[in-house]
Design a protein around this motif. Structure first.
Motif, mmCIF file in Angstrom:
data_model
loop_
_atom_site.group_PDB
_atom_site.id
_atom_site.type_symbol
_atom_site.label_atom_id
_atom_site.label_comp_id
_atom_site.label_asym_id
_atom_site.label_seq_id
_atom_site.Cartn_x
_atom_site.Cartn_y
_atom_site.Cartn_z
ATOM 1 N N VAL A 50 0.816 -1.217 0.000
ATOM 2 C CA VAL A 50 0.000 0.000 0.000
ATOM 3 C C VAL A 50 0.850 1.267 0.000
ATOM 4 O O VAL A 50 0.332 2.358 -0.250
ATOM 5 C CB VAL A 50 -0.948 0.013 1.223
ATOM 6 N N ALA A 51 2.135 1.137 0.291
ATOM 7 C CA ALA A 51 2.992 2.324 0.413
ATOM 8 C C ALA A 51 3.916 2.517 -0.786
ATOM 9 O O ALA A 51 4.656 3.513 -0.830
ATOM 10 C CB ALA A 51 3.832 2.236 1.690
ATOM 11 N N ILE A 52 3.909 1.603 -1.743
ATOM 12 C CA ILE A 52 4.812 1.715 -2.890
ATOM 13 C C ILE A 52 4.651 3.047 -3.626
ATOM 14 O O ILE A 52 5.657 3.693 -3.967
ATOM 15 C CB ILE A 52 4.604 0.520 -3.852
ATOM 16 N N PRO A 53 3.416 3.525 -3.890
ATOM 17 C CA PRO A 53 3.308 4.827 -4.573
ATOM 18 C C PRO A 53 3.958 5.962 -3.787
ATOM 19 O O PRO A 53 4.623 6.833 -4.377
ATOM 20 C CB PRO A 53 1.788 5.023 -4.693
ATOM 21 N N VAL A 54 3.790 5.979 -2.473
ATOM 22 C CA VAL A 54 4.368 7.040 -1.638
ATOM 23 C C VAL A 54 5.894 6.947 -1.625
ATOM 24 O O VAL A 54 6.602 7.956 -1.716
ATOM 25 C CB VAL A 54 3.805 6.960 -0.208
ATOM 26 N N ALA A 63 8.773 4.436 -12.474
ATOM 27 C CA ALA A 63 7.788 3.364 -12.362
ATOM 28 C C ALA A 63 8.465 1.998 -12.351
ATOM 29 O O ALA A 63 8.042 1.086 -11.633
ATOM 30 C CB ALA A 63 6.797 3.451 -13.524
ATOM 31 N N VAL A 64 9.529 1.867 -13.146
ATOM 32 C CA VAL A 64 10.246 0.588 -13.201
ATOM 33 C C VAL A 64 10.912 0.289 -11.855
ATOM 34 O O VAL A 64 10.880 -0.843 -11.359
ATOM 35 C CB VAL A 64 11.294 0.614 -14.334
ATOM 36 N N GLU A 65 11.519 1.316 -11.232
ATOM 37 C CA GLU A 65 12.164 1.119 -9.927
ATOM 38 C C GLU A 65 11.141 0.748 -8.856
ATOM 39 O O GLU A 65 11.396 -0.100 -8.001
ATOM 40 C CB GLU A 65 12.924 2.388 -9.533
ATOM 41 N N ALA A 66 9.968 1.388 -8.901
ATOM 42 C CA ALA A 66 8.919 1.048 -7.948
ATOM 43 C C ALA A 66 8.474 -0.399 -8.125
ATOM 44 O O ALA A 66 8.238 -1.121 -7.151
ATOM 45 C CB ALA A 66 7.728 1.992 -8.127
ATOM 46 N N PHE A 315 -8.426 -1.055 -4.947
ATOM 47 C CA PHE A 315 -9.184 -0.101 -4.150
ATOM 48 C C PHE A 315 -8.581 1.297 -4.216
ATOM 49 O O PHE A 315 -9.315 2.291 -4.156
ATOM 50 C CB PHE A 315 -9.259 -0.586 -2.695
ATOM 51 N N GLU A 316 -7.274 1.410 -4.351
ATOM 52 C CA GLU A 316 -6.650 2.724 -4.480
ATOM 53 C C GLU A 316 -6.881 3.313 -5.868
ATOM 54 O O GLU A 316 -7.153 4.509 -6.008
ATOM 55 C CB GLU A 316 -5.155 2.619 -4.202
ATOM 56 N N GLY A 317 -6.738 2.476 -6.906
ATOM 57 C CA GLY A 317 -6.808 2.989 -8.268
ATOM 58 C C GLY A 317 -8.207 3.094 -8.829
ATOM 59 O O GLY A 317 -8.526 4.064 -9.538
ATOM 60 N N ALA A 318 -9.093 2.144 -8.526
ATOM 61 C CA ALA A 318 -10.430 2.127 -9.117
ATOM 62 C C ALA A 318 -11.477 2.777 -8.222
ATOM 63 O O ALA A 318 -12.462 3.334 -8.727
ATOM 64 C CB ALA A 318 -10.847 0.690 -9.427
ATOM 65 N N GLN A 319 -11.299 2.716 -6.893
ATOM 66 C CA GLN A 319 -12.296 3.275 -5.992
ATOM 67 C C GLN A 319 -11.794 4.513 -5.250
ATOM 68 O O GLN A 319 -12.529 5.091 -4.454
ATOM 69 C CB GLN A 319 -12.746 2.207 -4.994
ATOM 70 N N GLY A 320 -10.556 4.910 -5.488
ATOM 71 C CA GLY A 320 -10.047 6.159 -4.930
ATOM 72 C C GLY A 320 -9.701 6.116 -3.464
ATOM 73 O O GLY A 320 -9.604 7.156 -2.819
ATOM 74 N N PHE A 321 -9.488 4.917 -2.898
ATOM 75 C CA PHE A 321 -9.136 4.810 -1.480
ATOM 76 C C PHE A 321 -7.720 5.323 -1.240
ATOM 77 O O PHE A 321 -6.845 5.201 -2.092
ATOM 78 C CB PHE A 321 -9.219 3.359 -1.008
ATOM 79 N N SER A 322 -7.491 5.857 -0.052
ATOM 80 C CA SER A 322 -6.133 6.187 0.370
ATOM 81 C C SER A 322 -5.481 4.920 0.924
ATOM 82 O O SER A 322 -6.155 3.894 1.105
ATOM 83 C CB SER A 322 -6.170 7.299 1.428
ATOM 84 N N PRO A 323 -4.170 4.951 1.223
ATOM 85 C CA PRO A 323 -3.489 3.719 1.660
ATOM 86 C C PRO A 323 -4.085 3.040 2.887
ATOM 87 O O PRO A 323 -4.174 1.818 2.933
ATOM 88 C CB PRO A 323 -2.058 4.203 1.928
ATOM 89 N N VAL A 324 -4.525 3.806 3.906
ATOM 90 C CA VAL A 324 -5.060 3.172 5.126
ATOM 91 C C VAL A 324 -6.362 2.428 4.853
ATOM 92 O O VAL A 324 -6.486 1.240 5.179
ATOM 93 C CB VAL A 324 -5.243 4.206 6.250
ATOM 94 N N ALA A 467 1.171 0.676 -9.679
ATOM 95 C CA ALA A 467 1.284 1.506 -8.482
ATOM 96 C C ALA A 467 1.491 2.976 -8.836
ATOM 97 O O ALA A 467 0.921 3.866 -8.194
ATOM 98 C CB ALA A 467 2.435 1.004 -7.614
ATOM 99 N N ALA A 468 2.325 3.243 -9.838
ATOM 100 C CA ALA A 468 2.575 4.631 -10.229
ATOM 101 C C ALA A 468 1.310 5.281 -10.784
ATOM 102 O O ALA A 468 1.074 6.478 -10.577
ATOM 103 C CB ALA A 468 3.702 4.684 -11.254
ATOM 104 N N LEU A 469 0.474 4.512 -11.463
ATOM 105 C CA LEU A 469 -0.753 5.060 -12.031
ATOM 106 C C LEU A 469 -1.723 5.500 -10.934
ATOM 107 O O LEU A 469 -2.512 6.425 -11.141
ATOM 108 C CB LEU A 469 -1.408 4.019 -12.941
ATOM 109 N N VAL A 470 -1.662 4.873 -9.772
ATOM 110 C CA VAL A 470 -2.522 5.267 -8.650
ATOM 111 C C VAL A 470 -2.281 6.732 -8.296
ATOM 112 O O VAL A 470 -3.236 7.504 -8.088
ATOM 113 C CB VAL A 470 -2.265 4.355 -7.426
ATOM 114 N N GLN A 471 -1.017 7.134 -8.203
ATOM 115 C CA GLN A 471 -0.701 8.520 -7.846
ATOM 116 C C GLN A 471 -1.178 9.496 -8.912
ATOM 117 O O GLN A 471 -1.635 10.603 -8.599
ATOM 118 C CB GLN A 471 0.806 8.663 -7.625
#
Length: 575
Positions: A50-54, A63-66, A315-324, A467-471
């Protein structure tokens, strides 16, 4: 009627008596230390997702490094496991376990201190080496400490620890990423690892393999270990970046993939024909049920880790949830995995039966993965909670059932190697699952975005990493049409991953009917059990010496009265 029943169930064999198992306080203290060690490994494996984007944004990573921050961990933890088990056979379980725990801790420190992504990737690789060793040796140590009939209970307890870590990991990871600093994801491992180290050092007082250090060093399979590690790495790396960093038709993908396949074939030839001290005992695969169980374990790893990795991203990318909140969505599934895994272990200890859990587990997992395909941008909470509960039940049943099916099908004197391969095949499935899931997602979202004129030009850039697309999505206003299209495309892309898992689970369900049932009443055989408290007093964890007159008669192998050359488990009546 009696004859008809006998024909249907097959001949019943007299089963050996289960040995008395009465663990003392040292056993419980040592097992607690193992459980704590697995807790830190479970937290580390699940907090990061859940923290990879941050983290990628904080370290200014690409994005490749993540993507490689997760993949490098899985790759390292996979390739190290057979070598770790082999080293523990030569130098001793306790010594090698402390070594891999130290590696894990050093990797955590490297990650926590990272200012740029290269150090983060190096730290994740070192952590992966340690985590892979912890996973492999935990199951091996249980086989050294507990007779087969009672192992289900202790396998279930370790499963509960992993479930607790899996539930709390995404939550803690989200809290650290949002409210504090992501570096605490790695710092939190240090005090837990310190407690584990002291507990293993003080309480896990096992017998050591005999021989001088120089003799033990000569027993190492240097060439086999190098060939296996290099070949498997060469195979997994292009599987990971194929279609992402390079096209599948590119020489960057095809060349290392081909080298890896040739190297693995050469490894098998070397181990079966020339190696004197084998890294992997290939004779274990002569039993069809053993080989089939390994295949099922691999498929279980693919399904499990695809869900763990991609569910929070949905849930982060399609429903807009934050990491928690995204981390909290794993609660329904994790809370069903725990009791189901424990139930199988306890029922198997009581009844000696386990194949029912294989069949039910794969059937329910297939249903659960199929229902995941219903997830969309507007899926209500009650619906995704129920669906996650269903998939969690199936996955939980399989944890203990697959382990018992494998351990019952091999001679107990070889069970340490067999269990080491169990964790390897599950980790191999994890590596393949996350990589293949990533390829499926990226190719699918690229096709989705190309359907919309406003996003067609950015399809390749946006599809590089989930993960990068979420941000990118979260930076856009909620009512912006582009964000709504991206969220819809994200949901559709991850649906392709769920379809793949559903098909895979259905195949595994049908294969599970070919696995035979074996008795769990088999005596504990180990050369690295707990040290005897007195020379004249046998350990409570090991069977006392058996006189020639008391030794059981080997069962016929083919019904013609010829004993087996190697004692085999007694097959139970069909379940």
């Amino acid at each position: 009627m009696e004859n008809e029943q006998s024909i249907r169930d097959g001949p019943r064999r007299e089963e050996p008596d289960t040995e008395i198992f009465n663990p003392n306080w040292r056993f419980h203290a040592a097992f607690a230390a193992l459980a704590v060690t697995n807790l830190t490994a479970a937290l580390d494996a699940t907090m990061l997702s859940v923290a990879i984007p941050v983290i990628a944004e904080g370290l200014q990573g690409s994005a490749v490094e993540a993507f490689w921050s997760g993949t490098s961990f899985l790759l390292a933890s996979t390739v190290v496991q057979p070598t770790t088990v082999s080293l523990s056979e030569i130098f001793g379980r306790q010594q090698i376990f402390l070594a891999v725990l130290t590696l894990f801790t050093i990797g955590a420190i490297m990650c926590a201190a990272s200012q740029r992504f290269p150090l983060m990737l190096a730290g994740r690789s070192v952590q992966g080496l340690g985590a892979g060793g912890i996973l492999a040796l935990t199951d091996v140590l249980i086989t050294d400490m507990v007779p087969l009939r009672y192992r289900g209970k202790y396998i279930a307890l370790i499963g509960i620890v992993w479930a607790v870590g899996s539930v709390s990991g995404p939550i803690l990871g989200g809290v650290f990423a949002e409210r504090s600093t992501w570096r605490w994801i790695f710092f939190i491992n240090l005090p837990i690892a310190g407690i584990s180290f002291v507990g293993i050092l003080v309480f896990l007082n096992l017998q050591r393999p005999e021989g001088s250090l120089s003799k033990k060093i000569r027993q190492l399979d240097y060439f086999g270990s190098f060939l296996f590690t290099a070949s498997l790495t060469s195979f997994l790396i292009p599987v990971t970046w194929g279609g992402v960093m390079y096209q599948w038709s590119s020489w960057h993908t095809l060349l290392p993939l081909l080298v890896g396949v040739i190297g693995l074939i050469a490894f098998v030839v070397f181990e079966t024909r020339f190696a004197t001290k084998k890294l992997i005992p290939f004779h274990l695969f002569n039993n069809y049920s053993t080989s089939t169980t390994y295949l099922e374990i691999f498929l279980h790893g693919v399904v499990l880790w695809c869900i763990i990795y991609y569910m929070p991203l949905y849930f982060e990318g399609a429903q807009g949830f934050s990491p928690v909140p995204a981390g909290l969505t794993s609660l329904p599934q994790s809370c069903t995995v725990v009791p189901c895994a424990a139930a199988v272990g306890l029922i198997a200890t009581k009844t000696g039966r386990y194949r029912w859990a294989l069949w039910a587990g794969w059937m329910i997992t297939t249903l659960g993965c199929g229902l995941l395909c219903l997830f969309d941008v507007d899926t209500p909470r009650w619906e995704w909670v129920i669906i996650n509960l269903i998939s969690g039940i199936g996955i939980g049943l399989l944890f203990s059932a697959l382990s018992l099916a494998l351990q019952a099908s091999v001679p107990q004197e070889h069970v340490a190697y067999a269990v080491g391969l169990l964790t390897f095949f599950r980790a191999f499935g994890q590596s393949i699952g996350v990589a293949v899931g990533g390829v499926i997602f990226q190719n699918r979202i690229k096709a989705e975005l190309r359907r919309f004129p406003g996003l067609e030009s950015q399809a390749i850039q946006y599809s590089n990493d989930a993960a990068a697309l979420v941000q990118i999505i979260h930076r856009l206003p909620p009512d912006m049409p582009e964000r709504q299209l991206l969220e819809k495309s994200y949901a559709n892309a991850i649906r392709a991953v769920w379809i793949f898992l559903c098909a895979l689970s259905a195949v595994a369900f049908f294969i599970s009917f070919t696995i035979k049932g074996y008795t769990l009443d088999q005596a504990l055989q180990t050369s690295q059990g707990f040290k005897r408290p007195e020379p004249s007093r046998p350990s409570v964890l090991e069977a006392p010496p058996v006189s020639e007159s008391e030794k059981p008669t080997l069962h016929p192998q083919d019904g013609k009265g010829q004993p087996e050359s190697i004692p085999r488990p007694v097959e139970s009546a069909p379940e």
